[in-house]
Write a protein that holds these residues in place. Structure first.
Motif, PDB file in Angstrom:
ATOM      1  N   TYR A  75     -16.423 -29.470  53.002  1.00  0.00           N
ATOM      2  CA  TYR A  75     -15.213 -28.754  53.420  1.00  0.00           C
ATOM      3  C   TYR A  75     -14.067 -29.727  53.661  1.00  0.00           C
ATOM      4  O   TYR A  75     -12.934 -29.522  53.200  1.00  0.00           O
ATOM      5  CB  TYR A  75     -15.514 -27.955  54.690  1.00  0.00           C
ATOM      6  CG  TYR A  75     -14.371 -27.080  55.156  1.00  0.00           C
ATOM      7  CD1 TYR A  75     -14.256 -25.754  54.723  1.00  0.00           C
ATOM      8  CD2 TYR A  75     -13.399 -27.568  56.029  1.00  0.00           C
ATOM      9  CE1 TYR A  75     -13.208 -24.946  55.151  1.00  0.00           C
ATOM     10  CE2 TYR A  75     -12.352 -26.772  56.459  1.00  0.00           C
ATOM     11  CZ  TYR A  75     -12.263 -25.464  56.015  1.00  0.00           C
ATOM     12  OH  TYR A  75     -11.221 -24.669  56.433  1.00  0.00           O
ATOM     13  N   ARG A  76     -14.364 -30.813  54.364  1.00  0.00           N
ATOM     14  CA  ARG A  76     -13.326 -31.811  54.633  1.00  0.00           C
ATOM     15  C   ARG A  76     -12.890 -32.520  53.351  1.00  0.00           C
ATOM     16  O   ARG A  76     -11.724 -32.880  53.205  1.00  0.00           O
ATOM     17  CB  ARG A  76     -13.844 -32.839  55.638  1.00  0.00           C
ATOM     18  CG  ARG A  76     -13.888 -32.344  57.056  1.00  0.00           C
ATOM     19  CD  ARG A  76     -12.479 -32.112  57.599  1.00  0.00           C
ATOM     20  NE  ARG A  76     -11.749 -33.388  57.714  1.00  0.00           N
ATOM     21  CZ  ARG A  76     -10.461 -33.533  57.388  1.00  0.00           C
ATOM     22  NH1 ARG A  76      -9.761 -32.509  56.919  1.00  0.00           N
ATOM     23  NH2 ARG A  76      -9.868 -34.715  57.531  1.00  0.00           N
ATOM     24  N   THR A  77     -13.809 -32.702  52.423  1.00  0.00           N
ATOM     25  CA  THR A  77     -13.444 -33.319  51.146  1.00  0.00           C
ATOM     26  C   THR A  77     -12.381 -32.489  50.445  1.00  0.00           C
ATOM     27  O   THR A  77     -11.387 -33.022  49.924  1.00  0.00           O
ATOM     28  CB  THR A  77     -14.683 -33.463  50.241  1.00  0.00           C
ATOM     29  OG1 THR A  77     -15.641 -34.307  50.894  1.00  0.00           O
ATOM     30  CG2 THR A  77     -14.313 -34.071  48.897  1.00  0.00           C
ATOM     31  N   LYS A  78     -12.559 -31.175  50.434  1.00  0.00           N
ATOM     32  CA  LYS A  78     -11.569 -30.303  49.777  1.00  0.00           C
ATOM     33  C   LYS A  78     -10.246 -30.332  50.524  1.00  0.00           C
ATOM     34  O   LYS A  78      -9.174 -30.367  49.883  1.00  0.00           O
ATOM     35  CB  LYS A  78     -12.114 -28.877  49.695  1.00  0.00           C
ATOM     36  CG  LYS A  78     -11.247 -27.962  48.836  1.00  0.00           C
ATOM     37  CD  LYS A  78     -11.179 -28.470  47.397  1.00  0.00           C
ATOM     38  CE  LYS A  78     -10.337 -27.560  46.508  1.00  0.00           C
ATOM     39  NZ  LYS A  78     -10.271 -28.063  45.117  1.00  0.00           N
ATOM     40  N   GLU A  79     -10.290 -30.323  51.840  1.00  0.00           N
ATOM     41  CA  GLU A  79      -9.039 -30.397  52.606  1.00  0.00           C
ATOM     42  C   GLU A  79      -8.275 -31.679  52.290  1.00  0.00           C
ATOM     43  O   GLU A  79      -7.052 -31.663  52.086  1.00  0.00           O
ATOM     44  CB  GLU A  79      -9.332 -30.332  54.103  1.00  0.00           C
ATOM     45  CG  GLU A  79      -9.660 -28.950  54.636  1.00  0.00           C
ATOM     46  CD  GLU A  79      -9.635 -28.894  56.141  1.00  0.00           C
ATOM     47  OE1 GLU A  79      -9.199 -27.869  56.696  1.00  0.00           O
ATOM     48  OE2 GLU A  79     -10.056 -29.895  56.790  1.00  0.00           O
ATOM     49  N   LEU A  80      -8.984 -32.791  52.248  1.00  0.00           N
ATOM     50  CA  LEU A  80      -8.342 -34.076  51.963  1.00  0.00           C
ATOM     51  C   LEU A  80      -7.819 -34.129  50.526  1.00  0.00           C
ATOM     52  O   LEU A  80      -6.763 -34.700  50.253  1.00  0.00           O
ATOM     53  CB  LEU A  80      -9.330 -35.216  52.207  1.00  0.00           C
ATOM     54  CG  LEU A  80      -9.693 -35.463  53.678  1.00  0.00           C
ATOM     55  CD1 LEU A  80     -10.934 -36.331  53.788  1.00  0.00           C
ATOM     56  CD2 LEU A  80      -8.518 -36.111  54.414  1.00  0.00           C
ATOM     57  N   GLN A  81      -8.548 -33.525  49.611  1.00  0.00           N
ATOM     58  CA  GLN A  81      -8.103 -33.483  48.213  1.00  0.00           C
ATOM     59  C   GLN A  81      -6.794 -32.706  48.094  1.00  0.00           C
ATOM     60  O   GLN A  81      -5.875 -33.119  47.365  1.00  0.00           O
ATOM     61  CB  GLN A  81      -9.182 -32.850  47.346  1.00  0.00           C
ATOM     62  CG  GLN A  81      -8.826 -32.803  45.858  1.00  0.00           C
ATOM     63  CD  GLN A  81      -9.867 -32.049  45.052  1.00  0.00           C
ATOM     64  OE1 GLN A  81     -10.498 -31.110  45.551  1.00  0.00           O
ATOM     65  NE2 GLN A  81     -10.052 -32.440  43.805  1.00  0.00           N
ATOM     66  N   LEU A  82      -6.692 -31.589  48.810  1.00  0.00           N
ATOM     67  CA  LEU A  82      -5.470 -30.784  48.757  1.00  0.00           C
ATOM     68  C   LEU A  82      -4.294 -31.504  49.410  1.00  0.00           C
ATOM     69  O   LEU A  82      -3.153 -31.389  48.948  1.00  0.00           O
ATOM     70  CB  LEU A  82      -5.716 -29.432  49.447  1.00  0.00           C
ATOM     71  CG  LEU A  82      -6.707 -28.494  48.747  1.00  0.00           C
ATOM     72  CD1 LEU A  82      -6.972 -27.271  49.617  1.00  0.00           C
ATOM     73  CD2 LEU A  82      -6.183 -28.087  47.380  1.00  0.00           C
ATOM     74  N   ALA A  83      -4.582 -32.243  50.475  1.00  0.00           N
ATOM     75  CA  ALA A  83      -3.510 -32.945  51.183  1.00  0.00           C
ATOM     76  C   ALA A  83      -3.059 -34.196  50.444  1.00  0.00           C
ATOM     77  O   ALA A  83      -1.910 -34.629  50.600  1.00  0.00           O
ATOM     78  CB  ALA A  83      -3.964 -33.301  52.593  1.00  0.00           C
ATOM     79  N   HIS A  84      -3.985 -34.790  49.663  1.00  0.00           N
ATOM     80  CA  HIS A  84      -3.671 -36.053  48.978  1.00  0.00           C
ATOM     81  C   HIS A  84      -4.120 -35.991  47.519  1.00  0.00           C
ATOM     82  O   HIS A  84      -5.042 -36.703  47.114  1.00  0.00           O
ATOM     83  CB  HIS A  84      -4.351 -37.227  49.699  1.00  0.00           C
ATOM     84  CG  HIS A  84      -3.882 -37.417  51.098  1.00  0.00           C
ATOM     85  ND1 HIS A  84      -2.750 -38.133  51.427  1.00  0.00           N
ATOM     86  CD2 HIS A  84      -4.410 -36.961  52.279  1.00  0.00           C
ATOM     87  CE1 HIS A  84      -2.593 -38.132  52.738  1.00  0.00           C
ATOM     88  NE2 HIS A  84      -3.573 -37.425  53.278  1.00  0.00           N
ATOM     89  N   PRO A  85      -3.470 -35.144  46.705  1.00  0.00           N
ATOM     90  CA  PRO A  85      -3.841 -35.076  45.287  1.00  0.00           C
ATOM     91  C   PRO A  85      -3.584 -36.421  44.614  1.00  0.00           C
ATOM     92  O   PRO A  85      -2.623 -37.123  44.916  1.00  0.00           O
ATOM     93  CB  PRO A  85      -2.908 -33.989  44.738  1.00  0.00           C
ATOM     94  CG  PRO A  85      -1.763 -33.925  45.705  1.00  0.00           C
ATOM     95  CD  PRO A  85      -2.336 -34.266  47.044  1.00  0.00           C
TER      96      PRO A  85
END
Length: 341
Positions: free
Chosen positions: A171-181
């Motif tokens: 879940y955190r991986t996806k959040e970080l991916q969205l915040a830092h493409p």
């Protein structure tokens, strides 16, 4: 004159527990002798075909394991967890975790991460789900092979804890991916796990533990050596470095996972005490396995220590990371074997 025979005194408790003259607890009622793979519960199948692959596997890696006890059904989880209690407890924990995630998401906290902290999360935290999934598989094997359902259930809940940790990491991986493409987070984790030099000792450790077929060695490798060592790096020391680098969310989430680790440590320590108390020779087997797996765990901690040293702005010396993890493991072993020497 014939004296009539006395009628047997009626039992006031469940016969499966013997003549204990007490009402078993809810935990005991729903846990006792529920393991269908033990010989007493599969006797007919065993006697009909004792040389079947499944029966030979249990015979080799459980019944003939050096980790022994006179009566496995006497073991008890110190937390006396039932499925109902576990689900209620973790529902509350997930509600707390979800509240924290929502609060930090609304504040867009991920956008304020420093470059070094973001690099640490991408190099250490997000790829860790592969390692933790391996731990989940080993814990599930321990539960499946266990000689009593009291251990099977405890290991099952520990496996669920690891799954919860994998889910949170994803879940955190996806959040970080969205915040830092474009950062590579959410895309590079498998490559990091399979090829990054710092991860390879941990990958070798978990893959070796996956083929520790003796259930006692698997229990020792994971619950007594690898998990206490690597949790100190991936939870405690990672959490402290995150705090030092201003990442309060990662600090909080890692703190929440400590409760699961502590619960696993409690029943693992209780199992060691139980085994050695029932069969003194078990202590020799446990110590032999600990000696075998300790250098493997230290190598894994050393590799991960390099990530804590090199990625964030305010890191931690890799040598200190290994020393801290070793001290945490040895302190745990001191508690586990206290009074058993």
């Amino acid at each position: 004159m014939t004296v009539p025979a006395k009628k047997p005194r009626p039992r006031r408790t469940f016969s499966a527990f013997g003549d204990v003259r007490r009402m078993p607890s809810e935990y005991e009622v729903v846990t006792h002798a529920q393991n269908w793979t033990t010989r007493s519960n599969r006797l007919a199948a065993f006697e009909q075909n004792p040389s079947s692959p499944a029966n030979l596997w249990f015979l080799t890696y459980r019944e003939n394991s050096p980790l022994k006890a006179e009566d496995w059904e006497q073991f008890r989880d110190p937390d006396a967890l039932t499925y109902r209690a576990y689900v209620s407890m973790q529902a509350e924990a997930e509600a707390k975790t979800g509240g924290v995630l929502d609060e930090y998401a609304q504040a867009e906290a991920d956008r304020t991460l420093s470059p070094g902290q973001l690099a640490l999360l991408g190099a250490m935290f997000t790829p860790s789900r592969y390692l933790v999934h391996g731990c989940q598989q080993i814990e599930a094997y321990i539960g499946y092979m266990a000689p009593t359902s009291y251990i099977t259930n405890a290991a099952g809940f520990a496996a669920a804890d690891f799954l919860r940790r994998v889910t949170l990491t994803a879940y955190r991986t996806k959040e970080l991916q969205l915040a830092h493409p474009g950062s590579g987070i959410g895309e590079a984790e498998r490559r990091v796990w399979e090829t990054d030099e710092s991860w390879q000792p941990a990958r070798r450790a978990i893959e070796k533990a996956l083929i520790a077929y003796d259930w006692g060695e698997a229990f020792t490798a994971l619950n007594l050596v690898l998990a206490p060592t690597l949790d100190d790096v991936l939870i405690r020391q990672f959490r402290e470095v995150c705090r030092d680098n201003g990442d309060q969310l990662s600090w909080l989430l890692a703190s929440f996972l400590q409760a699961d680790n502590a619960r696993r440590n409690r029943w693992s320590a209780a199992l060691v005490s139980f085994c050695v108390g029932q069969q003194a020779s078990s202590a020799d087997a446990l110590r032999r396995w600990i000696r075998r797996w300790t250098p493997i765990a230290d190598d894994a901690a050393s590799g991960l220590g390099r990530l804590l040293e090199n990625r964030p702005e305010r890191g931690r010396d890799a040598g200190e990371v290994v020393a801290g993890a070793r001290a945490a493991r040895e302190a745990f072993h001191a508690r586990v074997f206290e009074g058993l020497r």
